[in-house]
Design an enzyme around this catalytic site. Structure first.
Site, mmCIF file in Angstrom:
data_model
loop_
_atom_site.group_PDB
_atom_site.id
_atom_site.type_symbol
_atom_site.label_atom_id
_atom_site.label_comp_id
_atom_site.label_asym_id
_atom_site.label_seq_id
_atom_site.Cartn_x
_atom_site.Cartn_y
_atom_site.Cartn_z
ATOM 1 N N GLN A 65 -6.641 4.941 13.253
ATOM 2 C CA GLN A 65 -5.468 5.815 13.216
ATOM 3 C C GLN A 65 -5.907 7.281 13.164
ATOM 4 O OE1 GLN A 65 -2.711 4.167 10.524
ATOM 5 N NE2 GLN A 65 -1.389 5.949 10.447
ATOM 6 N N SER A 92 -11.446 0.909 10.638
ATOM 7 C CA SER A 92 -10.193 0.648 9.942
ATOM 8 C C SER A 92 -9.247 -0.175 10.826
ATOM 9 C CB SER A 92 -9.559 1.975 9.508
ATOM 10 O OG SER A 92 -8.402 1.755 8.745
ATOM 11 N N LEU A 93 -8.149 0.412 11.244
ATOM 12 C CA LEU A 93 -7.202 -0.243 12.142
ATOM 13 C C LEU A 93 -7.909 -0.831 13.372
ATOM 14 C CD1 LEU A 93 -4.286 -0.653 13.320
ATOM 15 C CD2 LEU A 93 -4.488 1.664 14.204
ATOM 16 N N ARG A 112 1.190 -4.529 8.975
ATOM 17 C CA ARG A 112 0.227 -3.767 8.173
ATOM 18 C C ARG A 112 0.674 -2.300 8.050
ATOM 19 N NH1 ARG A 112 -4.547 -0.682 9.400
ATOM 20 N NH2 ARG A 112 -6.337 -1.041 8.022
ATOM 21 N N HIS A 155 -7.051 3.375 2.324
ATOM 22 C CA HIS A 155 -8.355 2.910 1.824
ATOM 23 C C HIS A 155 -8.650 3.426 0.421
ATOM 24 C CE1 HIS A 155 -9.113 0.976 5.616
ATOM 25 N NE2 HIS A 155 -8.788 2.109 6.226
ATOM 26 N N GLN A 214 -9.647 -4.873 3.121
ATOM 27 C CA GLN A 214 -9.904 -3.668 3.921
ATOM 28 C C GLN A 214 -8.871 -2.566 3.681
ATOM 29 O OE1 GLN A 214 -8.308 -2.639 7.320
ATOM 30 N NE2 GLN A 214 -10.074 -2.728 8.694
#
Length: 307
Positions: A11, A90-91, A115, A196, A245
């Site tokens: 992102q 991440s994503l 999510r 996160h 995560q």
């Protein structure tokens, strides 16, 4: 022969018009975007290609980014390019799961939609924030923030760039302390939440419930998990790692180093922007980094791989 890894951005790399040439000029790209529209109940082409205020809202960004990356990857694969490993920031890990044959593209797109909603709802706007810390070691940052409640390391991006996340006031206080400790500077990030960080543990648990309905397969190629920076080869590890995560540090630098140690010498960044290529230059300059962002990049990558 090159040993290739597909890597996918997260992102923040999104922009209006991303993937549009893949949609307009390839059957595979068009099908991927149109199937995402049917799955999610809104027009993915409109979200990605037409001026709007939604693309930067987390609950829309995540599905848009993963759809775009998958469309680009599938077109690349049609030209015979196959990876031996995959990872995503991440994503981006969800696109990597599709590349590794762990999750269907349909499940990846619908899961990241949920999510995004869960992450957006987890912390009211304005409560949390994130900041990049430049030119200070991870060890030093860990030492400084240990004394400050409600702030965590979100991303180990590359040498000299680490991101912290948490409550707005705590992040601001940490930034001051980190500058005193020798950080060149700290840069507030334009994000809608403290991603996160421990503030998203509840969102992670709820994502775990969403993942219960998702089928995961044994990886056809190994992928590197953000949480552990280790190769995952066992399907039973996938869901717990994805749940963690959401609130755990993204160990991107360590993930890249693990792939290089395994013999990967060519990284193809697939998706909007060149964020990961920038990190790669600081992690290891001895590997080849290629990008797929525009349709014309396919030919460039094919030519580079033939050298």
């Amino acid at each position: 022969m090159s040993k290739i890894a597909f890597i996918f951005p997260g992102q923040g790399a999104q922009y209006i018009g991303m993937g549009q040439d893949f949609y307009e000029h390839t059957e595979t790209g068009r099908k991927t975007f149109d199937e995402a529209s049917q799955l999610l109940g809104f027009s993915m082409p409109e979200l990605c290609f037409q001026e709007n205020n939604q693309l930067n809202i987390t609950e829309y960004t995540q599905a848009a980014m993963v759809t775009t990356s998958i469309a680009m990857m599938k077109v690349l694969e049609e030209h015979g390019v196959q990876p031996e490993a995959a990872a995503g920031l991440s994503l981006g890990e969800y696109a990597a799961l599709v590349a590794a044959g762990v999750m269907s593209e349909q499940d990846a797109i619908t899961t990241v939609r949920q999510r995004g909603i869960l992450m957006q709802e987890a912390v009211p706007a304005g409560i949390g924030s994130m900041a990049a810390v430049l030119a200070l070691s991870g060890e030093k940052i860990e030492e400084v923030i240990r004394e400050i409640p409600d702030v965590w390391i979100a991303n180990y991006n590359c040498p000299g760039q680490i991101v912290i996340s948490g409550k707005k006031e705590a992040v601001e206080a940490a930034c001051e302390k980190l500058k005193e400790a020798g950080a060149k500077r700290t840069v507030p990030l334009n994000v809608s939440g403290p991603f996160h960080s421990g503030m998203l543990c509840e969102a992670g648990k709820k994502l775990g419930e969403v993942l219960e309905a998702v089928t995961v397969h044994t990886p056809k190629i190994p992928y590197v998990a953000n949480v552990t920076a280790q190769f995952v080869t066992d399907a039973s590890q996938v869901k717990p790692l994805l749940e963690q995560q959401v609130s755990s540090s993204v160990r991107w630098q360590q993930s890249v180093e693990v792939m290089i140690q395994a013999g990967i010498d060519t990284f193809i960044e697939i998706g909007p922007g060149k964020t990961l290529a920038g990190f790669m230059r600081k992690i290891n300059r001895n590997v080849t980094v290629l990008n797929i962002e525009k349709l014309e990049d396919i030919e460039k990558v094919l030519q580079a791989l033939q050298k």
